[in-house]
Design an enzyme around this catalytic site. Structure first.
Site, mmCIF file in Angstrom:
data_model
loop_
_atom_site.group_PDB
_atom_site.id
_atom_site.type_symbol
_atom_site.label_atom_id
_atom_site.label_comp_id
_atom_site.label_asym_id
_atom_site.label_seq_id
_atom_site.Cartn_x
_atom_site.Cartn_y
_atom_site.Cartn_z
ATOM 1 N N THR A 125 31.070 -9.920 3.385
ATOM 2 C CA THR A 125 30.259 -8.714 3.599
ATOM 3 C C THR A 125 30.573 -8.220 5.013
ATOM 4 O OG1 THR A 125 28.423 -9.885 4.662
ATOM 5 C CG2 THR A 125 28.390 -9.762 2.234
ATOM 6 N N GLU B 190 22.188 -12.774 3.470
ATOM 7 C CA GLU B 190 21.933 -11.652 4.377
ATOM 8 C C GLU B 190 21.002 -12.225 5.443
ATOM 9 O OE1 GLU B 190 23.072 -8.570 4.521
ATOM 10 O OE2 GLU B 190 24.382 -8.896 2.808
ATOM 11 N N ASP C 217 13.358 -21.260 10.409
ATOM 12 C CA ASP C 217 11.962 -21.455 10.817
ATOM 13 C C ASP C 217 11.119 -20.211 10.531
ATOM 14 O OD1 ASP C 217 12.979 -19.767 12.798
ATOM 15 O OD2 ASP C 217 12.197 -20.925 14.476
ATOM 16 N N GLU C 218 11.802 -19.083 10.227
ATOM 17 C CA GLU C 218 11.049 -17.845 9.988
ATOM 18 C C GLU C 218 10.202 -17.927 8.715
ATOM 19 O OE1 GLU C 218 13.114 -14.195 10.891
ATOM 20 O OE2 GLU C 218 14.478 -15.232 12.239
ATOM 21 N N TYR D 124 13.362 -10.425 4.997
ATOM 22 C CA TYR D 124 14.335 -11.523 5.203
ATOM 23 C C TYR D 124 13.663 -12.880 5.029
ATOM 24 C CZ TYR D 124 16.926 -15.060 7.845
ATOM 25 O OH TYR D 124 17.545 -16.231 8.231
ATOM 26 N N ASN E 25 16.245 -19.976 16.108
ATOM 27 C CA ASN E 25 17.307 -18.997 16.406
ATOM 28 C C ASN E 25 18.545 -19.667 16.997
ATOM 29 O OD1 ASN E 25 14.795 -17.314 16.355
ATOM 30 N ND2 ASN E 25 16.295 -15.701 16.733
ATOM 31 N N PRO F 192 18.573 -2.309 24.406
ATOM 32 C CA PRO F 192 17.307 -1.972 23.737
ATOM 33 C C PRO F 192 16.425 -3.193 23.495
ATOM 34 C CG PRO F 192 19.119 -1.997 22.158
ATOM 35 C CD PRO F 192 19.721 -2.336 23.479
ATOM 36 N N VAL F 193 15.354 -3.321 24.266
ATOM 37 C CA VAL F 193 14.406 -4.432 24.099
ATOM 38 C C VAL F 193 13.212 -3.910 23.306
ATOM 39 C CG1 VAL F 193 12.854 -6.012 25.315
ATOM 40 C CG2 VAL F 193 15.174 -5.606 26.186
HETATM 41 P P1 NAD Z 1 25.787 -14.315 9.066
HETATM 42 O O1 NAD Z 1 25.154 -13.048 8.621
HETATM 43 O O2 NAD Z 1 26.554 -14.373 10.340
HETATM 44 O O3 NAD Z 1 26.790 -14.817 7.921
HETATM 45 C C1 NAD Z 1 26.463 -14.803 6.561
HETATM 46 C C2 NAD Z 1 27.734 -15.040 5.754
HETATM 47 O O4 NAD Z 1 27.383 -15.076 4.365
HETATM 48 C C3 NAD Z 1 28.782 -13.926 5.913
HETATM 49 O O5 NAD Z 1 30.068 -14.495 6.086
HETATM 50 C C4 NAD Z 1 28.692 -13.154 4.586
HETATM 51 O O6 NAD Z 1 29.927 -12.559 4.211
HETATM 52 C C5 NAD Z 1 28.271 -14.252 3.630
HETATM 53 N N1 NAD Z 1 27.544 -13.746 2.451
HETATM 54 C C6 NAD Z 1 26.473 -12.903 2.455
HETATM 55 N N2 NAD Z 1 26.079 -12.662 1.184
HETATM 56 C C7 NAD Z 1 26.927 -13.365 0.377
HETATM 57 C C8 NAD Z 1 27.020 -13.530 -1.028
HETATM 58 N N3 NAD Z 1 26.187 -12.891 -1.863
HETATM 59 N N4 NAD Z 1 27.982 -14.341 -1.517
HETATM 60 C C9 NAD Z 1 28.854 -14.986 -0.681
HETATM 61 N N5 NAD Z 1 28.818 -14.852 0.652
HETATM 62 C C10 NAD Z 1 27.861 -14.051 1.177
HETATM 63 O O7 NAD Z 1 24.611 -15.394 9.036
HETATM 64 P P2 NAD Z 1 24.336 -16.642 9.998
HETATM 65 O O8 NAD Z 1 23.587 -16.192 11.178
HETATM 66 O O9 NAD Z 1 25.590 -17.428 10.136
HETATM 67 O O10 NAD Z 1 23.325 -17.464 9.083
HETATM 68 C C11 NAD Z 1 23.794 -18.408 8.130
HETATM 69 C C12 NAD Z 1 22.609 -19.041 7.425
HETATM 70 O O11 NAD Z 1 21.773 -19.681 8.385
HETATM 71 C C13 NAD Z 1 21.720 -18.035 6.694
HETATM 72 O O12 NAD Z 1 21.331 -18.609 5.473
HETATM 73 C C14 NAD Z 1 20.536 -17.848 7.626
HETATM 74 O O13 NAD Z 1 19.381 -17.529 6.888
HETATM 75 C C15 NAD Z 1 20.427 -19.226 8.252
HETATM 76 N N6 NAD Z 1 19.848 -19.268 9.612
HETATM 77 C C16 NAD Z 1 20.301 -18.443 10.601
HETATM 78 C C17 NAD Z 1 19.777 -18.553 11.878
HETATM 79 C C18 NAD Z 1 20.290 -17.680 13.011
HETATM 80 O O14 NAD Z 1 19.739 -17.736 14.117
HETATM 81 N N7 NAD Z 1 21.331 -16.898 12.825
HETATM 82 C C19 NAD Z 1 18.785 -19.496 12.153
HETATM 83 C C20 NAD Z 1 18.339 -20.322 11.124
HETATM 84 C C21 NAD Z 1 18.899 -20.203 9.862
HETATM 85 P P1 TYD Z 2 17.309 -11.294 16.314
HETATM 86 O O1 TYD Z 2 18.530 -11.744 17.050
HETATM 87 O O2 TYD Z 2 17.422 -10.134 15.375
HETATM 88 O O3 TYD Z 2 16.729 -12.583 15.563
HETATM 89 P P2 TYD Z 2 15.307 -12.785 14.784
HETATM 90 O O4 TYD Z 2 14.678 -11.483 14.557
HETATM 91 O O5 TYD Z 2 15.758 -13.426 13.504
HETATM 92 O O6 TYD Z 2 14.510 -13.694 15.658
HETATM 93 O O7 TYD Z 2 16.190 -10.944 17.368
HETATM 94 C C1 TYD Z 2 15.739 -11.899 18.314
HETATM 95 C C2 TYD Z 2 14.597 -11.279 19.070
HETATM 96 O O8 TYD Z 2 15.113 -10.185 19.863
HETATM 97 C C3 TYD Z 2 13.516 -10.672 18.193
HETATM 98 O O9 TYD Z 2 12.249 -10.896 18.793
HETATM 99 C C4 TYD Z 2 13.826 -9.188 18.184
HETATM 100 C C5 TYD Z 2 14.451 -8.962 19.548
HETATM 101 N N1 TYD Z 2 15.483 -7.886 19.611
HETATM 102 C C6 TYD Z 2 15.363 -6.871 20.574
HETATM 103 O O10 TYD Z 2 14.419 -6.844 21.379
HETATM 104 N N2 TYD Z 2 16.326 -5.909 20.603
HETATM 105 C C7 TYD Z 2 17.375 -5.906 19.726
HETATM 106 O O11 TYD Z 2 18.214 -4.956 19.805
HETATM 107 C C8 TYD Z 2 17.488 -6.947 18.774
HETATM 108 C C9 TYD Z 2 18.629 -6.989 17.799
HETATM 109 C C10 TYD Z 2 16.510 -7.935 18.750
#
Ligand code: NAD
Ligand code: TYD
Length: 341
Positions: A36, A84, A126-127, A153, A182, A208-209
């Site tokens: 994606t 996603e 954790d969300e 989400y 996170n 942008p905060v």
């Molecule tokens: P990301 O958005 O960077 O990557 C997601 C990947 O999944 C992409 O490569 C995308 O192409 C693929 N994908 C999406 N829909 C798909 C589908 N239908 N079939 C096959 N592939 C698909 O996400 P990330 O930040 O690496 O997160 C990975 C996992 O960890 C997620 O499940 C997320 O919920 C979880 N997670 C993320 C965080 C964080 O801080 N980013 C924290 C805790 C848990």
């Molecule tokens: P994000 O990285 O989107 O992770 P999550 O919403 O899953 O925690 O955002 C982290 C924190 O930063 C969240 O409190 C929202 C804030 N944020 C901003 O203030 N500005 C931004 O442009 C973005 C993307 C996030």
């Protein structure tokens, strides 16, 4: 062993694939990813020529595709990162979160039932626990904290977790779940807070905060998350949930200021903008179960981790500059145009 890793072209999945391909040369790591907007084969470059690495492009919610991969690869372990993952996008377009995060998970679980599996691991967040108040620093999420989601989400991730646990209880599927705070680190897509702020600060653009910047997140370096999942799939108890976090709480404003100081950029780049609807106030993880049962300990604290991450973004400009030059421009305009005008 044959290990299917879904979402291995994304941020955390990509880091996990790198780790597993290098650490377990006797295992085959099969990356399944739809590519994606968030999936990027450039992220897989460091391992793409390794003999124990394979890649399939496809949708985890497409049962025919998933069954073909299972038939061909006969996986012992499935680790599901594919999802996603961005809260802001889930507010604009919730349906795709149900498709990939809920239906995708159920499709994988069905294939695991049909073909047999030693372990299915769900990478959750954790969300799913909702948020904590800002004035109660004594409160943390434990594995028994009730699910209480805020965004489309987190609701989709909680739904997926419930299906995973139901397949364990009803069908005896050997599952585990990790719920991490996170993440940040290399290969993080620049729509998320930390890489967004690094890339914009380097271009002297406004940062942008949301709201007043007082919301708190509990930051964990991606390599510590990957190490935790590695431990859980090998030593974790079937049917269990493990929280992952390193006690590194920071307000968003603190994070943004840390980045500005490290890059020697002025705080005047900060722009307070309209808040995210339903914005969770504080996340904070209690990782005691993972630490005591499996001996997990994070390698990074926030200071060492953010320094390593900023260094990586400075040394790998090509990776993220390529991303922000394309379709991302439209995304940024739609998401921030009004807020920053
Ligand atoms: P990301 O958005 O960077 O990557 C997601 C990947 O999944 C992409 O490569 C995308 O192409 C693929 N994908 C999406 N829909 C798909 C589908 N239908 N079939 C096959 N592939 C698909 O996400 P990330 O930040 O690496 O997160 C990975 C996992 O960890 C997620 O499940 C997320 O919920 C979880 N997670 C993320 C965080 C964080 O801080 N980013 C924290 C805790 C848990
Ligand atoms: P994000 O990285 O989107 O992770 P999550 O919403 O899953 O925690 O955002 C982290 C924190 O930063 C969240 O409190 C929202 C804030 N944020 C901003 O203030 N500005 C931004 O442009 C973005 C993307 C996030």
């Amino acid at each position: 062993m044959n290990i299917i890793v879904t979402g291995g072209a994304g941020f955390i999945g990509g880091n996990f694939v790198h780790r597993m391909v290098k650490k377990y040369p006797e295992d085959t790591i099969i990356n399944v990813d739809l590519l994606t907007y968030a999936g990027n084969l450039e992220t897989c470059k460091p391992v793409e020529n390794e003999p124990n690495y394979k890649f399939y492009r496809g949708d985890i919610a497409d049962a025919d595709f998933v069954n073909r991969v299972f038939e061909a690869e006969k996986p012992d372990i499935v680790v599901n990162f594919a999802a996603e993952s961005h809260v802001d996008r889930s507010i604009t377009d919730p349906g795709i979160f149900v498709h990939s995060n809920v239906l995708g998970t159920v499709t994988l679980l069905d294939a695991c039932r049909r073909y047999g599996i030693k372990r299915y691991h769900q990478v959750s967040t954790d969300e799913v626990y909702g948020d904590l108040p800002l004035d109660r620093p004594d409160l943390f999420f434990t594995e028994t904290t009730p699910l209480h989601t805020s965004s489309p989400y987190s609701s989709s991730k909680a739904s997926a977790d419930l299906f995973v646990l139901a397949y364990h209880r009803t069908f005896g599927l050997p599952v585990t779940i990790s719920r991490c705070s996170n993440n940040y680190g290399p290969y993080h897509f620049p729509e998320k807070l930390i890489p967004l702020m690094i890339s914009r600060a380097l271009a002297d653009e406004e940062l942008p905060v949301y709201g007043d910047g007082a919301n708190v997140r509990d930051w964990l370096h991606v390599s510590d998350h990957c190490a935790a999942i590695d431990l859980i799939i090998h030593n974790g108890r079937v049917g269990e949930v493990y929280n992952v976090g390193g006690h590194n709480e920071r307000t968003n404003l603190e994070v943004v200021k840390t980045i500005l100081h490290a890059l020697n950029k002025p705080e005047s780049l900060i722009r307070f903008v309209k808040d995210r609807p339903g914005h969770d106030r504080r996340y904070a993880i209690d990782p005691t179960k993972l630490e005591t049962e499996l001996g997990w300990k994070p390698e990074y604290n926030f200071d060492t981790g953010i320094a390593q991450t900023i260094e990586w973004y400075l040394n790998n400009r090509e990776w993220w500059e390529h991303i922000i030059s394309g379709e991302y421009q439209n995304y940024f305009e739609n998401m921030y145009g009004e807020r920053l005008s």
